[in-house]
Motif scaffolding. Structure first.
Motif, short mmCIF file in Angstrom:
data_model
loop_
_atom_site.label_atom_id
_atom_site.label_comp_id
_atom_site.label_asym_id
_atom_site.label_seq_id
_atom_site.Cartn_x
_atom_site.Cartn_y
_atom_site.Cartn_z
N MET A 150 -120.04 -5.87 58.29
CA MET A 150 -120.75 -7.24 57.97
C MET A 150 -120.47 -8.03 59.07
O MET A 150 -119.32 -8.46 59.62
N LYS A 151 -121.46 -8.56 59.85
CA LYS A 151 -121.35 -9.38 61.01
C LYS A 151 -120.64 -10.65 60.72
O LYS A 151 -120.79 -11.09 59.66
N ASN A 152 -119.85 -11.17 61.71
CA ASN A 152 -119.55 -12.78 61.90
C ASN A 152 -118.47 -12.96 60.64
O ASN A 152 -118.40 -13.91 60.16
N THR A 153 -117.68 -11.61 60.55
CA THR A 153 -116.38 -11.83 59.74
C THR A 153 -115.28 -11.60 60.59
O THR A 153 -115.31 -11.39 61.79
N PHE A 154 -114.11 -12.04 59.94
CA PHE A 154 -112.83 -11.76 60.71
C PHE A 154 -111.95 -10.83 59.86
O PHE A 154 -111.93 -10.78 58.55
N SER A 155 -111.46 -9.98 60.75
CA SER A 155 -110.47 -8.94 59.95
C SER A 155 -109.48 -8.61 60.49
O SER A 155 -108.98 -9.09 61.69
N GLU A 156 -108.37 -8.10 59.90
CA GLU A 156 -107.11 -7.94 60.14
C GLU A 156 -106.55 -6.34 59.81
O GLU A 156 -107.12 -6.01 58.43
N VAL A 157 -105.73 -5.73 60.40
CA VAL A 157 -105.50 -4.50 59.86
C VAL A 157 -103.67 -4.59 60.24
O VAL A 157 -103.28 -5.05 61.42
N LYS A 158 -103.13 -4.37 59.25
CA LYS A 158 -101.59 -4.39 59.31
C LYS A 158 -101.19 -2.77 59.36
O LYS A 158 -101.57 -2.10 58.47
N LEU A 159 -100.06 -2.38 59.90
CA LEU A 159 -99.41 -1.11 59.82
C LEU A 159 -98.05 -1.53 59.25
O LEU A 159 -97.04 -2.48 59.69
N PHE A 160 -97.64 -0.67 58.18
CA PHE A 160 -96.38 -1.01 57.68
C PHE A 160 -95.65 0.38 57.92
O PHE A 160 -96.19 1.25 57.49
N GLN A 161 -94.36 0.38 58.31
CA GLN A 161 -93.49 1.60 58.44
C GLN A 161 -92.48 1.33 57.44
O GLN A 161 -91.50 0.94 57.52
N VAL A 162 -92.61 2.19 56.35
CA VAL A 162 -92.09 2.06 55.08
C VAL A 162 -90.86 2.91 54.94
O VAL A 162 -90.96 4.14 55.18
N LYS A 163 -89.49 2.51 54.84
CA LYS A 163 -88.34 3.20 54.33
C LYS A 163 -88.65 4.28 53.21
O LYS A 163 -89.05 4.17 52.37
N PRO A 164 -88.19 5.63 53.68
CA PRO A 164 -88.57 6.63 52.74
C PRO A 164 -88.01 6.39 51.40
O PRO A 164 -88.73 6.84 50.39
N ASP A 165 -86.81 5.64 51.10
CA ASP A 165 -86.41 5.51 49.87
C ASP A 165 -86.90 4.14 49.14
O ASP A 165 -86.29 3.73 47.92
N LYS A 166 -87.83 3.69 49.69
CA LYS A 166 -88.48 2.59 49.24
C LYS A 166 -90.06 2.79 49.10
O LYS A 166 -90.93 1.65 48.66
N LEU A 167 -90.68 3.91 49.03
CA LEU A 167 -91.82 3.85 48.74
C LEU A 167 -92.49 3.30 47.43
O LEU A 167 -93.54 2.85 47.38
N ASN A 168 -91.73 3.65 46.22
CA ASN A 168 -92.19 3.27 44.98
C ASN A 168 -92.11 1.95 44.85
O ASN A 168 -93.05 1.17 44.48
N GLU A 169 -91.16 1.31 45.48
CA GLU A 169 -91.05 -0.11 45.43
C GLU A 169 -91.96 -0.90 46.06
O GLU A 169 -92.61 -1.87 45.73
N PHE A 170 -92.50 -0.22 47.48
CA PHE A 170 -93.40 -0.83 48.36
C PHE A 170 -94.94 -0.77 47.61
O PHE A 170 -95.53 -1.82 47.55
N GLU A 171 -95.18 0.42 46.89
CA GLU A 171 -96.52 0.46 46.42
C GLU A 171 -96.76 -0.39 45.26
O GLU A 171 -97.82 -1.01 44.81
N MET A 172 -95.53 -0.63 44.47
CA MET A 172 -95.58 -1.65 43.22
C MET A 172 -95.89 -3.03 43.84
O MET A 172 -96.69 -3.49 43.15
N LEU A 173 -95.29 -3.34 44.84
CA LEU A 173 -95.51 -4.52 45.57
C LEU A 173 -96.85 -4.59 46.08
O LEU A 173 -97.58 -5.69 45.76
N ILE A 174 -97.38 -3.96 46.61
CA ILE A 174 -98.72 -4.02 47.17
C ILE A 174 -99.89 -3.90 46.28
O ILE A 174 -100.85 -4.76 46.46
N ILE A 175 -99.62 -3.75 44.98
CA ILE A 175 -100.42 -3.52 44.11
C ILE A 175 -100.64 -4.96 43.49
O ILE A 175 -101.62 -5.59 43.21
N GLU A 176 -99.40 -5.67 43.35
CA GLU A 176 -99.34 -7.04 43.01
C GLU A 176 -99.82 -7.77 44.05
O GLU A 176 -100.74 -8.85 43.60
N ILE A 177 -99.66 -7.71 45.20
CA ILE A 177 -99.95 -8.62 46.61
C ILE A 177 -101.66 -8.27 46.60
O ILE A 177 -102.12 -9.55 46.85
N ALA A 178 -102.32 -7.14 46.49
CA ALA A 178 -103.51 -6.90 46.71
C ALA A 178 -104.36 -7.79 45.70
O ALA A 178 -105.23 -8.28 46.14
#
Length: 115
Positions: free
Chosen positions: A1-29
């Motif tokens: 879509m032309k004339n829009t503004f976009s962002e790409v973020k990179l998250f480097q998640v700690k291996p022992d925090k994957l489930n917590e991160f995925e639960m949080l991004i479901i809520e955030i999204a």
């Protein structure tokens, strides 16, 4: 879509925090999609590679976690003003919660869409 503004973020998640991160991004999204001017938001977990794969074959699954698991988000807006307000909201509401799950601050790339 032309004339829009976009962002790409990179998250480097700690291996022992994957489930917590995925639960949080479901809520955030869900809440990100409600921000004024938001067109779309998506998250992707990098768990495949094309290294060593012949062209035309599917990517191969990564077999071990070395330091972190990378996640990417794509957030698209009608304009950069809407984006600016949404990012301020995200940092204020979730910045600390996200950061404690990462090995380094998340990387942000943003700009005008080309296509």
């Amino acid at each position: 879509m032309k004339n829009t503004f976009s962002e790409v973020k990179l998250f480097q998640v700690k291996p022992d925090k994957l489930n917590e991160f995925e639960m949080l991004i479901i809520e955030i999204a869900d809440k990100q999609k409600e921000r004024p001017g938001c067109i779309d938001v998506k998250y992707m977990k990098r768990f495949y590679t094309i290294d060593g794969v012949e062209n035309g074959n599917p990517p191969r699954e990564l077999t071990k976690i070395v330091k972190c698991v990378k996640y990417f988000s794509y957030w698209n807006f009608d304009n950069k003003e809407s984006y600016g307000k949404a990012v301020d909201w995200l940092f204020n509401e979730y910045g600390k919660a996200i950061q404690k799950l990462l090995i380094a601050p998340f990387d942000i790339n943003c700009g005008d869409s080309v296509i």
